[in-house]
Each structure stands twice: as C-alpha cells, then as structure tokens.
Enzyme design. Structure first.
Site, mmCIF file in Angstrom:
data_model
loop_
_atom_site.group_PDB
_atom_site.id
_atom_site.type_symbol
_atom_site.label_atom_id
_atom_site.label_comp_id
_atom_site.label_asym_id
_atom_site.label_seq_id
_atom_site.Cartn_x
_atom_site.Cartn_y
_atom_site.Cartn_z
ATOM 1 N N GLY A 71 0.794 -1.226 0.000
ATOM 2 C CA GLY A 71 0.000 0.000 0.000
ATOM 3 C C GLY A 71 0.824 1.272 0.000
ATOM 4 O O GLY A 71 0.385 2.305 0.540
ATOM 5 N N ASN A 125 4.705 6.186 -11.194
ATOM 6 C CA ASN A 125 3.923 4.973 -10.971
ATOM 7 C C ASN A 125 2.451 5.286 -11.225
ATOM 8 O O ASN A 125 1.800 5.945 -10.410
ATOM 9 C CB ASN A 125 4.135 4.480 -9.536
ATOM 10 C CG ASN A 125 3.323 3.234 -9.221
ATOM 11 O OD1 ASN A 125 2.629 2.700 -10.081
ATOM 12 N ND2 ASN A 125 3.397 2.771 -7.988
ATOM 13 N N CYS A 128 -1.518 3.327 -9.460
ATOM 14 C CA CYS A 128 -2.242 3.667 -8.237
ATOM 15 C C CYS A 128 -3.712 3.983 -8.527
ATOM 16 O O CYS A 128 -4.050 4.449 -9.610
ATOM 17 C CB CYS A 128 -1.600 4.881 -7.574
ATOM 18 S SG CYS A 128 0.122 4.618 -7.192
ATOM 19 N N THR A 191 3.423 -4.976 -11.108
ATOM 20 C CA THR A 191 2.930 -6.295 -10.735
ATOM 21 C C THR A 191 1.572 -6.630 -11.359
ATOM 22 O O THR A 191 0.763 -5.756 -11.664
ATOM 23 C CB THR A 191 2.788 -6.398 -9.208
ATOM 24 O OG1 THR A 191 1.964 -5.316 -8.752
ATOM 25 C CG2 THR A 191 4.144 -6.338 -8.534
#
Length: 302
Positions: A71, A125, A128, A191
């Site tokens: 997280g 990234n 999210c 992932t």
C-alpha cells in the site's frame, strides 16, 4: 566491454537498477556491498504525504513468486527530500525517484517540488487508484495517463519514466499515449493482480484481498510486454518483472529493453544484481559483444 547506458539523457555505468520498494533507499544494502556498483536505484515509492500502508497481512508467498499489498507505505515527500535524498545524492549511481499520487494534481505537485533537486530521473507509478475516478488505476486509461504525464512535463525538465501496469487490455496503447504526452522513457511491468485464499478460514491471505504478483512466475509475461512496447515506441524501455538471473536480463535486452530493474529476487538473494552483472559481462565476452547497445532489440522473431 562497455556496459554503460544512456537512459533518457542520464548515463548509467551499467544497465542494472534496483526496482522501487525492494531495497528501500539503499541504506540496508550499503552494509552488504557499495550501491555504486549498480547503474541506478529506484527509491521506495513516494507520495505527497506520509502513508502508513495497508494493514497486515500484506505479503504472501506464491509458487515461483510473491504477492504484496503493502500500500505504498512511505514517509512522504518532505522526508524523502530532507532525509533520504541527501543520503543518495552525490554518489556514483543514478537516483530514480518513484512517485505516486491519489489525484492527478498530487502527481503534478510532486513533479514541481522535485525540479531542482538531485534526483536524476522521476519514475511515475501510474498503477495507483485514482480517488476522483472511482478507484480505477491511472495507468488503465490512455486519457488519464496522458493527463498525468503532460501535467508533470509542464512542471519539470527532469526525465520522466512512466512505470506501466500490465493489468490492461493493450499496454502498447498506454505506452504510446504517455510518449505523446512527453514521457522520456517507460518501465515495465509493474505487478500483476493476484490472490491467495486460506482454506482453513476461507478468507483471502492478504487483508486487502488481492495484491501484486511478482517474481519468476511473471517473467514470460513481462518479457512479452517489453518486446511489444519496444516495437511500439521510440523512447527507451526499461524491463522488469521476474528477473532473477543474468540470462533473464539478457533476454530483456534482446527484447528491446535498454536497462533492467531487479525487484522480488532481492528478497531471496540481495546479491542478485551483482550476479546479474557478472553473468552479463561473461556472456558478452564469450559472444564478442563489446557494446551493450549491440544487442538491444536484436531478437529475431519467426
């Protein structure tokens, strides 16, 4: 042999980078070997404000891999700039700041505040959840991914490397959209979504129910996506996902990656990056390869 890499205008002495979240900020690894032996370090994912992460259990073992739903636990941007970046700055290693946000505006603000710092590359990234759009990941929509990158591009001159999610129908479409929006490179894959269930309690093993699958199990999927994206964009590609030995790294380069990131393998063997480098050098010598660029993207499809 020349293992140096030019990644979006930043020179790396070799193509091996530690993946975000897998070696923190390098402090623990400094006790094992000098981080300067590597080409770069992608620091732990940083958000605008401190995050405590998800409640446990948030890591689970799987066949040939692991699940995590940490997280994005991190101390926040202020702590990164005041405490962690000075520890990394000035060393002979490329410093990559992996950043994430809950809104488009948070990404933009982080980009603005990283401008003028010692960070070499910003890794964006986009896996999210977007809290303003019902929780869908930024990286699953070409439009939203472009919006994130375009806004960051307007606020910083630092190279932007966008980390792509594999949990999409067509990863090449996302790659092209962020390239058009101003990205200088892409890294992939993040992932894959996975799940484990405790058959005694009949509850998911992870408190978050699902998590990100990494490790050798995902390598063939990652390799396929790197190959597809490298043929679809003109900007550099950094390959990651299940790399655990030097042969994997060579495959990634042949598929079109200019550099690689090593993540989950660090948990079972923290010396994996060094073993990958040693193996790559030996392979280059054996095959008469003097420059790493000679082999990038040279796979010969049937």
């Amino acid at each position: 042999m020349n293992l140096s890499v030019n990644l979006a205008g930043v020179t790396l002495k070799n193509p091996v980078i530690t993946a975000s979240g897998c070696c923190g900020y390098g402090r623990e690894y400094d006790k094992l070997y000098p981080m300067e032996k590597l080409g770069g370090i992608s620091a732990k994912g940083t958000t605008l404000e401190e995050r405590m992460g998800n409640p446990p259990c948030r890591v689970a073992e799987t066949p040939a891999g692991m699940l995590n739903s940490v997280g994005l636990q991190n101390p926040g941007l202020d702590a990164f700039l005041s405490r962690e970046l000075p520890h990394l700055a000035g060393r002979d290693i490329a410093v990559i700041a992996n950043v994430a946000g809950a809104t488009v505006e948070e990404y933009w603000e982080i980009a603005r505040r990283l401008e003028g710092t010692a960070v070499d590359i910003i890794e964006v990234n986009i896996s999210c959840p977007n809290v303003k759009e019902g929780g869908a990941a930024f990286g699953t929509s070409c439009q939203v991914a472009s919006q994130v990158v375009a806004g960051m591009r307007a606020r910083t001159q630092k190279p932007l490397m966008v980390k792509l999610s594999p949990n999409v129908t067509d990863i090449t479409a996302i790659a092209r959209s962020v390239e058009d929006a101003g990205a200088d490179a892409v890294s992939l894959i993040n992932t894959l979504l996975g799940m484990r269930i405790d058959i005694r309690t009949r509850r998911p093993v992870l408190h978050n129910n699902v998590g990100g699958l990494s490790g050798p199990a995902v390598f063939p999927v990652a390799l396929r996506m790197v190959w597809q994206v490298a043929r679809a964009v003109k900007i550099p590609v950094v390959g990651m996902g299940g790399i655990s030995k030097w042969q994997d790294a060579v495959e990634m380069l042949l598929a079109g990656a200019q550099a690689v990131q090593i993540g989950a393998a660090l948990f079972s063997d923290p010396y994996t990056p060094l073993r990958v480098l040693e193996g790559m050098e030996a392979w280059m010598a054996e095959n008469g390869v003097k420059e790493l660029g000679e082999i990038v993207g040279t796979v010969r499809p049937w």
